[in-house]
Each structure stands twice: as C-alpha cells, then as structure tokens.
Motif scaffolding. Structure first.
Motif, PDB file in Angstrom:
ATOM      1  N   THR A   6       0.855  -1.189   0.000  1.00  0.00           N
ATOM      2  CA  THR A   6       0.000   0.000   0.000  1.00  0.00           C
ATOM      3  C   THR A   6       0.890   1.238   0.000  1.00  0.00           C
ATOM      4  O   THR A   6       2.055   1.179   0.396  1.00  0.00           O
ATOM      5  CB  THR A   6      -0.930   0.076   1.236  1.00  0.00           C
ATOM      6  N   GLU A   7       0.339   2.355  -0.412  1.00  0.00           N
ATOM      7  CA  GLU A   7       1.096   3.604  -0.452  1.00  0.00           C
ATOM      8  C   GLU A   7       1.160   4.285   0.907  1.00  0.00           C
ATOM      9  O   GLU A   7       2.177   4.863   1.267  1.00  0.00           O
ATOM     10  CB  GLU A   7       0.467   4.567  -1.466  1.00  0.00           C
ATOM     11  N   GLY A  11       2.949  -2.623   4.645  1.00  0.00           N
ATOM     12  CA  GLY A  11       3.223  -3.724   5.545  1.00  0.00           C
ATOM     13  C   GLY A  11       4.311  -4.645   5.015  1.00  0.00           C
ATOM     14  O   GLY A  11       4.852  -5.461   5.751  1.00  0.00           O
ATOM     15  N   ARG A  12       4.615  -4.506   3.739  1.00  0.00           N
ATOM     16  CA  ARG A  12       5.676  -5.300   3.110  1.00  0.00           C
ATOM     17  C   ARG A  12       6.089  -4.627   1.813  1.00  0.00           C
ATOM     18  O   ARG A  12       5.315  -3.911   1.210  1.00  0.00           O
ATOM     19  CB  ARG A  12       5.246  -6.734   2.861  1.00  0.00           C
ATOM     20  N   GLY A  13       7.341  -4.849   1.436  1.00  0.00           N
ATOM     21  CA  GLY A  13       7.820  -4.326   0.164  1.00  0.00           C
ATOM     22  C   GLY A  13       8.961  -3.343   0.321  1.00  0.00           C
ATOM     23  O   GLY A  13       9.596  -3.262   1.376  1.00  0.00           O
ATOM     24  N   TRP A  14       9.203  -2.582  -0.750  1.00  0.00           N
ATOM     25  CA  TRP A  14      10.310  -1.649  -0.775  1.00  0.00           C
ATOM     26  C   TRP A  14      10.002  -0.480  -1.700  1.00  0.00           C
ATOM     27  O   TRP A  14       9.100  -0.560  -2.530  1.00  0.00           O
ATOM     28  CB  TRP A  14      11.607  -2.330  -1.206  1.00  0.00           C
ATOM     29  N   LEU A  15      10.754   0.580  -1.544  1.00  0.00           N
ATOM     30  CA  LEU A  15      10.613   1.774  -2.374  1.00  0.00           C
ATOM     31  C   LEU A  15      11.997   2.367  -2.553  1.00  0.00           C
ATOM     32  O   LEU A  15      12.709   2.606  -1.574  1.00  0.00           O
ATOM     33  CB  LEU A  15       9.691   2.785  -1.691  1.00  0.00           C
ATOM     34  N   GLY A  41      12.369   0.092   3.197  1.00  0.00           N
ATOM     35  CA  GLY A  41      11.994  -1.319   3.222  1.00  0.00           C
ATOM     36  C   GLY A  41      10.970  -1.582   4.313  1.00  0.00           C
ATOM     37  O   GLY A  41      10.991  -0.929   5.362  1.00  0.00           O
ATOM     38  N   PHE A  42      10.068  -2.514   4.039  1.00  0.00           N
ATOM     39  CA  PHE A  42       8.997  -2.863   4.975  1.00  0.00           C
ATOM     40  C   PHE A  42       8.919  -4.384   5.059  1.00  0.00           C
ATOM     41  O   PHE A  42       8.679  -5.050   4.058  1.00  0.00           O
ATOM     42  CB  PHE A  42       7.661  -2.290   4.491  1.00  0.00           C
ATOM     43  N   TRP A 162      -6.820   5.383   8.674  1.00  0.00           N
ATOM     44  CA  TRP A 162      -8.257   5.366   8.433  1.00  0.00           C
ATOM     45  C   TRP A 162      -8.507   5.279   6.941  1.00  0.00           C
ATOM     46  O   TRP A 162      -8.028   6.099   6.172  1.00  0.00           O
ATOM     47  CB  TRP A 162      -8.878   6.622   9.021  1.00  0.00           C
ATOM     48  N   GLY A 163      -9.233   4.262   6.517  1.00  0.00           N
ATOM     49  CA  GLY A 163      -9.495   4.076   5.094  1.00  0.00           C
ATOM     50  C   GLY A 163      -8.229   3.706   4.351  1.00  0.00           C
ATOM     51  O   GLY A 163      -7.303   3.124   4.891  1.00  0.00           O
ATOM     52  N   ASP A 164      -8.196   4.074   3.064  1.00  0.00           N
ATOM     53  CA  ASP A 164      -7.042   3.733   2.228  1.00  0.00           C
ATOM     54  C   ASP A 164      -5.954   4.789   2.206  1.00  0.00           C
ATOM     55  O   ASP A 164      -4.808   4.496   1.893  1.00  0.00           O
ATOM     56  CB  ASP A 164      -7.496   3.497   0.783  1.00  0.00           C
TER      57      ASP A 164
END
Length: 178
Positions: A6-7, A11-15, A41-42, A162-164
């Motif tokens: 998610t932006e 909760g996981r991933g990388w940028l 990193g997440f 809250w929300g997206d």
C-alpha cells in the motif's frame, strides 16, 4: 521504483527513489547541484507488526547557498537533518552540510483493527531509532565537521490509519543533543 503493498502504510515491500537538483542561489554568481538517493523497506515481523527502515544519502556541490545545506531531496525538498521528517528528537535544521546520511528504523505494532465511519481502520504504536550525519566536504574536515559522529535519537509514537489514504501520526523523540 517501488514494490509495496500500500502507499499510505505499507506492511511489506520496498521503495527506491533518486533525484537530481540544481539552481542558482539568490545573490550568487555560481550555481549548485545535488543528488538524493533514498531506499525504504517494509518487512512483516508478525501478522500485526511491521519493521520499517529508510536509508537516505544526499550530496550537494558547487556554490551551495547556506539554506540548502539543511535540506534534502529533489522534487519534494524537506528540512533535515533534524525534525519530524529525518531525526525525530533533534531540532529542525540543527545541522548544515553538503553531504548527509540518514537512517530511520521503526517497529510498528498494530493494536486494534476496527471500522470507523464505514472505513476499515487501524491504530497502533511506533518505536523508532533515527541517526544521521552531515559533512562539510568529503573527505571530512574535522575543523568544520567536529568529532561528534552520528547524531542519534530514539522515541515512540501512536498512529491511526483510516481508510485507504488517511494516516495520522504523533511521534516524540529524544536525542543526546537535547
């Protein structure tokens, strides 16, 4: 370049990101240039806890205006090191230098998942350690850079997702610098 789930609150991933900037300072004859590299990193530790980290490297060259030495970034510039966007617990724009390195490490446990105004919502805590350093030039000049090494702060905070796309955070940090 990104790959995260998610932006707003990953909760996981990388940028990975990078930028180049430059300009002519007000009242200066020469121009300056700069570049910024940032990696985030997440990693999920448990189903409800995320380990997050950011490493930022920023460098300036040329006839750099003094005010630029307390900023990092390209398209979106932020004041640092110091303040809520870099070393929480260190005063905003406390350090100035041509070259900057920042590291933020966080543990983000989720306390509760619930529905608020028909939106999926979560509330949790943040525990963090931030560290960073600036240099007047490379190689380092002890007379200008001092011998304090990296400035480190630690702290905690609360967050509401809250929300997206809405994230509200409140973090409090403390550094040895006061």
């Amino acid at each position: 370049c990104r790959r995260r789930d998610t932006e707003t609150s990953p909760g996981r991933g990388w940028l990975l990101g990078g930028s180049v900037r430059g300009g002519v300072g007000v009242g200066r004859a020469g121009g300056f240039w700069g570049f910024n590299l940032t990696g985030r990193g997440f990693v999920p530790v448990t189903a409800r806890t995320v380990f997050a980290t950011r490493l930022l490297l920023d460098s300036l060259g040329g006839d750099v205006p003094f005010y630029e030495m307390a900023r990092h970034g390209g398209l979106v510039q932020e004041n640092s090191p110091g303040g809520g966007r870099s070393i929480r617990g260190l005063n905003l724009m406390r350090l100035h230098g041509r070259h900057k390195a920042l590291l933020n490490v966080e543990l983000r446990p989720e306390l509760q998942h619930f529905t608020l105004a028909d939106q999926s919502s979560r509330v949790g805590l943040t525990f963090f350690v931030d560290t960073g350093r600036v240099w007047a030039s490379l190689p380092a000049e002890p007379l200008l850079d001092g011998d304090m090494g990296f400035h480190t702060a630690a702290g905690a905070g609360v967050w509401l997702h809250w929300g997206d796309s809405f994230l509200l955070r409140f973090d409090v940090g403390r550094s040895a610098d006061g």
